[in-house]
Design a protein around this motif. Sequence first.
Motif, PDB file in Angstrom:
ATOM      1  N   UNK A  28       0.832  -1.201   0.000  1.00 55.38           N
ATOM      2  CA  UNK A  28       0.000   0.000   0.000  1.00 55.38           C
ATOM      3  C   UNK A  28       0.870   1.257   0.000  1.00 55.38           C
ATOM      4  N   UNK A  29       1.974   1.222   0.752  1.00 55.81           N
ATOM      5  CA  UNK A  29       2.844   2.392   0.868  1.00 55.81           C
ATOM      6  C   UNK A  29       3.859   2.489  -0.268  1.00 55.81           C
ATOM      7  N   UNK A  30       3.778   1.574  -1.238  1.00 51.38           N
ATOM      8  CA  UNK A  30       4.641   1.648  -2.409  1.00 51.38           C
ATOM      9  C   UNK A  30       6.064   1.203  -2.187  1.00 51.38           C
ATOM     10  N   UNK A  31       6.317   0.457  -1.098  1.00 51.22           N
ATOM     11  CA  UNK A  31       7.665  -0.010  -0.803  1.00 51.22           C
ATOM     12  C   UNK A  31       7.963  -1.351  -1.453  1.00 51.22           C
ATOM     13  N   UNK A  35       3.942  -8.038  -7.866  1.00 49.70           N
ATOM     14  CA  UNK A  35       3.050  -8.122  -9.028  1.00 49.70           C
ATOM     15  C   UNK A  35       1.683  -7.531  -8.709  1.00 49.70           C
ATOM     16  N   UNK A  36       1.680  -6.553  -7.795  1.00 51.74           N
ATOM     17  CA  UNK A  36       0.428  -5.944  -7.377  1.00 51.74           C
ATOM     18  C   UNK A  36       0.695  -4.481  -7.052  1.00 51.74           C
ATOM     19  N   UNK A  37      -0.035  -3.586  -7.699  1.00 50.30           N
ATOM     20  CA  UNK A  37       0.159  -2.159  -7.455  1.00 50.30           C
ATOM     21  C   UNK A  37      -0.475  -1.761  -6.133  1.00 50.30           C
ATOM     22  N   UNK A  38      -0.094  -0.576  -5.655  1.00 48.12           N
ATOM     23  CA  UNK A  38      -0.678  -0.054  -4.423  1.00 48.12           C
ATOM     24  C   UNK A  38      -2.192   0.092  -4.569  1.00 48.12           C
ATOM     25  N   UNK A  40      -4.236  -1.565  -6.585  1.00 44.69           N
ATOM     26  CA  UNK A  40      -4.882  -2.884  -6.622  1.00 44.69           C
ATOM     27  C   UNK A  40      -4.963  -3.491  -5.233  1.00 44.69           C
ATOM     28  N   UNK A  41      -3.891  -3.297  -4.454  1.00 45.93           N
ATOM     29  CA  UNK A  41      -3.861  -3.831  -3.091  1.00 45.93           C
ATOM     30  C   UNK A  41      -4.922  -3.159  -2.228  1.00 45.93           C
ATOM     31  N   UNK A  42      -5.057  -1.850  -2.357  1.00 44.42           N
ATOM     32  CA  UNK A  42      -6.065  -1.113  -1.604  1.00 44.42           C
ATOM     33  C   UNK A  42      -7.465  -1.596  -1.961  1.00 44.42           C
ATOM     34  N   UNK A  43      -7.693  -1.815  -3.244  1.00 44.94           N
ATOM     35  CA  UNK A  43      -8.989  -2.316  -3.687  1.00 44.94           C
ATOM     36  C   UNK A  43      -9.276  -3.682  -3.077  1.00 44.94           C
ATOM     37  N   UNK A  44      -8.257  -4.548  -3.070  1.00 47.70           N
ATOM     38  CA  UNK A  44      -8.429  -5.893  -2.499  1.00 47.70           C
ATOM     39  C   UNK A  44      -8.718  -5.838  -1.003  1.00 47.70           C
ATOM     40  N   UNK A  49     -10.427  -9.278  -0.545  1.00 45.49           N
ATOM     41  CA  UNK A  49     -10.120 -10.230  -1.606  1.00 45.49           C
ATOM     42  C   UNK A  49      -8.610 -10.462  -1.646  1.00 45.49           C
ATOM     43  N   UNK A  50      -8.183 -11.577  -1.128  1.00 45.58           N
ATOM     44  CA  UNK A  50      -6.763 -11.957  -1.198  1.00 45.58           C
ATOM     45  C   UNK A  50      -6.649 -13.466  -0.990  1.00 45.58           C
ATOM     46  N   UNK A  51      -5.523 -14.048  -1.435  1.00 46.37           N
ATOM     47  CA  UNK A  51      -5.355 -15.498  -1.285  1.00 46.37           C
ATOM     48  C   UNK A  51      -5.186 -15.901   0.171  1.00 46.37           C
ATOM     49  N   UNK A  52      -5.566 -17.125   0.462  1.00 45.35           N
ATOM     50  CA  UNK A  52      -5.380 -17.665   1.805  1.00 45.35           C
ATOM     51  C   UNK A  52      -3.901 -17.987   2.034  1.00 45.35           C
ATOM     52  N   UNK A  53      -3.485 -17.959   3.305  1.00 49.14           N
ATOM     53  CA  UNK A  53      -2.105 -18.328   3.630  1.00 49.14           C
ATOM     54  C   UNK A  53      -1.874 -19.798   3.301  1.00 49.14           C
TER      55      UNK A  53
END
Length: 264
Positions: A28-31, A35-38, A40-44, A49-53
């Motif tokens: 989220x902080x762009x660090x 393969x996921x933009x900030x 896209x991550x915020x939207x998820x 919406x994210x994969x299980x561990x």
Amino acid sequence: MTDDCVVLKSNKVERKEILIMATEVSIVLGMFNRNLSSEECIKNIWLNKRPQMMTRAQAVSIESNDPDIKKINTIGVKKDISSELNHLSKQEIKEKTKLANCVSGILNEKSIADIFYKNTKQKIHKISVKKKSIYSSKEYLFSLIGRADGFIRPGAPPGLDIKTNEIRFDDIIVEIKWRRNGFIINEYEKMQIYMYMFIYDVGGACIIQKYNNLLKYDYFKIDYVLINKYLTELIKKLLEESNLNRADESRPILDEVPVRLVDS
């Protein structure tokens, strides 16, 4: 109540809980970009919406049933594997390598923990997923969630079995990293370990790295000022991207040190 949210009630106010994984903070902080933009991550995060561990059993199954994954892990530290996987496209090799790294990391955790115990006589105790509230608005309660690889209690008898709910401030959170290309600790890994210290409310952490047959230990102390900075930026970005930013929601996450849970 839907499956993708938890509604908490306090003083007749209902708030939807928004879960943020410790590993998502750096994205989220762009660090870090896995393969996921900030954005896209915020939207998820908002959609939960994210994969299980991945579990150890799942990692064993993947390596057993996918010959490409097994081959990548057998090759080990060899950097150029394209000649070994010439039946795959470059993108497929990239994706398989990413998955292989995840599988190897999980499968090697126990052996690395055993070597650590042999070298230090300190047992790495199993740890459960934990959640900690970090910010509340009129409609939402934001919570940080994650699971470290384990924890150690310096000076404890080797045979002592300590549960997650018995963790205390002087325990040390542990993250285990299996390296292919030498010892290195990235900024996003430091971010992750600080988030774990915050979630579990401990004062220290250790990143254990294994490269070839060598182990390296790096210790960290909790830094409330840094954590406050990161979490404040995190919440502001989540609210801004979702058009929910209000003047009364710009206060810092942590009002004082040591950290205390927000009122829900």
